[in-house]
Design a protein around this motif. Structure first.
Motif, mmCIF file in Angstrom:
data_model
loop_
_atom_site.group_PDB
_atom_site.id
_atom_site.type_symbol
_atom_site.label_atom_id
_atom_site.label_comp_id
_atom_site.label_asym_id
_atom_site.label_seq_id
_atom_site.Cartn_x
_atom_site.Cartn_y
_atom_site.Cartn_z
ATOM 1 N N LYS A 1 0.855 -1.189 0.000
ATOM 2 C CA LYS A 1 0.000 0.000 0.000
ATOM 3 C C LYS A 1 0.893 1.241 0.000
ATOM 4 N N SER A 2 0.446 2.294 -0.680
ATOM 5 C CA SER A 2 1.226 3.523 -0.722
ATOM 6 C C SER A 2 0.301 4.729 -0.831
ATOM 7 N N VAL A 3 0.583 5.772 -0.050
ATOM 8 C CA VAL A 3 -0.188 7.013 -0.115
ATOM 9 C C VAL A 3 0.784 8.175 -0.279
ATOM 10 N N GLU A 4 0.294 9.246 -0.887
ATOM 11 C CA GLU A 4 1.127 10.415 -1.176
ATOM 12 C C GLU A 4 0.695 11.605 -0.336
ATOM 13 N N ALA A 5 1.677 12.355 0.150
ATOM 14 C CA ALA A 5 1.439 13.566 0.938
ATOM 15 C C ALA A 5 2.355 14.672 0.402
ATOM 16 N N PRO A 6 2.167 15.909 0.851
ATOM 17 C CA PRO A 6 3.067 16.993 0.406
ATOM 18 C C PRO A 6 4.520 16.715 0.760
ATOM 19 N N GLY A 7 5.429 17.241 -0.062
ATOM 20 C CA GLY A 7 6.850 17.091 0.185
ATOM 21 C C GLY A 7 7.419 18.234 1.010
ATOM 22 N N ALA A 8 8.723 18.189 1.243
ATOM 23 C CA ALA A 8 9.365 19.143 2.145
ATOM 24 C C ALA A 8 9.406 20.568 1.588
ATOM 25 N N LYS A 9 9.146 20.736 0.305
ATOM 26 C CA LYS A 9 9.093 22.081 -0.279
ATOM 27 C C LYS A 9 7.654 22.553 -0.463
ATOM 28 N N TYR A 10 6.768 22.115 0.409
ATOM 29 C CA TYR A 10 5.355 22.498 0.271
ATOM 30 C C TYR A 10 5.144 24.001 0.413
ATOM 31 N N TYR A 11 6.087 24.668 1.062
ATOM 32 C CA TYR A 11 5.968 26.119 1.238
ATOM 33 C C TYR A 11 5.993 26.859 -0.101
ATOM 34 N N GLU A 12 6.618 26.229 -1.125
ATOM 35 C CA GLU A 12 6.638 26.853 -2.445
ATOM 36 C C GLU A 12 5.254 26.869 -3.085
ATOM 37 N N LYS A 13 4.363 26.039 -2.577
ATOM 38 C CA LYS A 13 2.991 25.990 -3.076
ATOM 39 C C LYS A 13 2.043 26.772 -2.167
ATOM 40 N N ASP A 14 2.642 27.555 -1.265
ATOM 41 C CA ASP A 14 1.875 28.379 -0.317
ATOM 42 C C ASP A 14 1.010 27.539 0.622
ATOM 43 N N LEU A 15 1.440 26.306 0.882
ATOM 44 C CA LEU A 15 0.741 25.475 1.864
ATOM 45 C C LEU A 15 1.248 25.820 3.259
ATOM 46 N N LYS A 16 0.354 25.847 4.223
ATOM 47 C CA LYS A 16 0.698 26.217 5.586
ATOM 48 C C LYS A 16 1.085 24.991 6.409
ATOM 49 N N ASP A 17 1.931 25.230 7.418
ATOM 50 C CA ASP A 17 2.424 24.135 8.261
ATOM 51 C C ASP A 17 1.282 23.338 8.889
ATOM 52 N N ASP A 18 0.315 24.028 9.448
ATOM 53 C CA ASP A 18 -0.784 23.347 10.143
ATOM 54 C C ASP A 18 -1.604 22.478 9.194
ATOM 55 N N ALA A 19 -1.842 22.986 7.991
ATOM 56 C CA ALA A 19 -2.635 22.233 7.019
ATOM 57 C C ALA A 19 -1.894 20.976 6.568
ATOM 58 N N VAL A 20 -0.589 21.112 6.320
ATOM 59 C CA VAL A 20 0.203 19.952 5.897
ATOM 60 C C VAL A 20 0.298 18.938 7.031
ATOM 61 N N TYR A 21 0.524 19.424 8.246
ATOM 62 C CA TYR A 21 0.580 18.536 9.410
ATOM 63 C C TYR A 21 -0.709 17.708 9.507
ATOM 64 N N ALA A 22 -1.845 18.356 9.374
ATOM 65 C CA ALA A 22 -3.134 17.669 9.495
ATOM 66 C C ALA A 22 -3.315 16.645 8.379
ATOM 67 N N GLU A 23 -2.907 17.009 7.165
ATOM 68 C CA GLU A 23 -3.052 16.084 6.028
ATOM 69 C C GLU A 23 -2.173 14.852 6.196
ATOM 70 N N VAL A 24 -0.909 15.082 6.567
ATOM 71 C CA VAL A 24 0.023 13.963 6.736
ATOM 72 C C VAL A 24 -0.411 13.077 7.901
ATOM 73 N N LYS A 25 -0.847 13.679 8.981
ATOM 74 C CA LYS A 25 -1.280 12.914 10.151
ATOM 75 C C LYS A 25 -2.472 12.016 9.795
ATOM 76 N N LYS A 26 -3.403 12.546 9.024
ATOM 77 C CA LYS A 26 -4.572 11.763 8.624
ATOM 78 C C LYS A 26 -4.159 10.569 7.773
ATOM 79 N N LEU A 27 -3.193 10.768 6.875
ATOM 80 C CA LEU A 27 -2.707 9.660 6.043
ATOM 81 C C LEU A 27 -1.937 8.647 6.882
ATOM 82 N N GLY A 28 -1.166 9.132 7.849
ATOM 83 C CA GLY A 28 -0.400 8.234 8.715
ATOM 84 C C GLY A 28 -1.294 7.330 9.537
ATOM 85 N N GLU A 29 -2.468 7.814 9.860
ATOM 86 C CA GLU A 29 -3.406 7.021 10.661
ATOM 87 C C GLU A 29 -3.963 5.827 9.894
ATOM 88 N N LYS A 30 -3.735 5.785 8.579
ATOM 89 C CA LYS A 30 -4.183 4.645 7.773
ATOM 90 C C LYS A 30 -3.289 3.415 7.956
#
Length: 330
Positions: free
Chosen positions: A218-247
């Motif tokens: 199984k494999s899931v994709e999340a934002p990479g370490a340069k997510y700031y270049e896409k104007d993504l915020k730390d809290d939003a990325v944290y929440a997205e990655v955490k939700k995927l990790g819970e799988k």
């Protein structure tokens, strides 16, 4: 009537003072001379902190080891793979046998000549020839050199030119998706002995891949370490990655094998020599002003919080492109 002595005629409070004075004087002398220690020193066990890191960037107090030793290849063959990544080139020469046992012969990270002003096709072609020549000099046959363009790099305009030039030179250029990268990373980094209780994370610049085995891979994709270049915020990325990790299934969370650019930086702070595996410290122990590293640590923290895994093992040799070579080894 018998006359009382001077001592006998003294009242008891005066007697007590006379008796106490020499005792107090002796005690005072002893204290000043060090004969008695009013505050005894308790010696602490200095070894319990002997690994404390004086570098505030890591804040490490304990250095843990991971002593797993992979099997060596038997009668192997040299094979080479070049990753065209979002930030440059990574190349690996491996000795691989028919049973997919492998070991690193050489590795080069972050070669970014094609991203540093070599704008025209002639310069790129010359650079590629030089790069391929270095691999041939290491004993890799031309037919065993492979090029893989990562999912993140496919979004970079220059990789289209690089891919075109490689094809003109007779090389096959392999394009992989983020899902494929996650599965190939797992094939490279996850030992068979840990398939039942571990998962894999690859924190790249363009994306993060989380993978595990549950029947199939199984494999899931999340934002990479340069997510700031896409104007993504730390809290939003944290929440997205955490939700995927819970799988990740509960029984797969004992150990995480982690690779990628930011984990490489973190592991560099506590590596003890040339060991194959380095256990990372807790995310909160890493302090940095580099935005990419800070963003990568945010992703790392989200995965740790989602899984409660406390053993994140960085593999200094593994890469998803080696997983690609393993997938070709029928």
């Amino acid at each position: 009537m018998e006359e009382k002595s001077t001592w006998a005629r003294l009242r008891w409070p005066i007697k007590a003072i006379i008796i106490a004075l020499p005792i107090l004087a002796i005690g005072y002398w002893a204290m000043q001379s060090g004969k008695f220690d009013a505050n005894p020193t308790v010696q602490t066990d200095s070894t319990s902190h002997k690994n404390a890191d004086s570098n505030p960037s890591s804040g490490s107090k304990d250095i843990r080891s991971f002593n797993y030793q992979p099997e060596k290849p038997v009668d192997g063959e040299y094979k080479g793979v070049v990753e065209v990544g979002a930030s440059g080139f990574n190349s690996f020469v491996v000795n691989m046998d028919k049973e997919n046992r492998w070991e690193i012969v050489s590795k080069d990270f972050g070669k970014s000549f094609a991203y540093e002003g070599l704008a025209n096709t002639e310069d790129i072609r010359k650079g590629l020839k030089d790069y391929i020549g270095m691999m041939l000099d290491k004993g890799v046959k031309s037919k065993n050199i492979h090029f893989v363009i990562s999912s993140g790099a496919q979004k970079e305009p220059k990789t289209t030119i690089i891919s075109s030039e490689l094809r003109k030179m007779g090389f096959v250029v392999n394009l992989v998706t983020a899902e494929q990268e996650g599965k190939l990373a797992l094939k490279s980094v996850l030992p068979k002995a840990y398939e039942d209780n571990a998962f894999v994370v690859d924190i790249g610049s363009g994306n993060t891949k989380i993978s595990w085995i549950d029947g199939d891979t199984k494999s899931v994709e999340a934002p990479g370490a340069k997510y700031y270049e896409k104007d993504l915020k730390d809290d939003a990325v944290y929440a997205e990655v955490k939700k995927l990790g819970e799988k990740i299934p509960e029984n797969k969370r004992e150990v995480c094998f982690i690779i990628g650019g930011v984990p490489f930086e973190l592991a560099s702070q506590t590596r003890q020599g040339e060991e194959r595996f380095t256990v990372l410290n807790a995310p909160a122990s890493y302090n940095t002003d580099k935005i990419k590293t800070k963003s990568g640590v945010n992703i790392y923290k989200a995965i740790k919080d989602a899984t409660n895994c406390d053993t994140f093992v960085f593999d200094w040799d593994a890469n998803f492109t080696i997983g690609f070579l393993l997938s070709l080894n029928k």
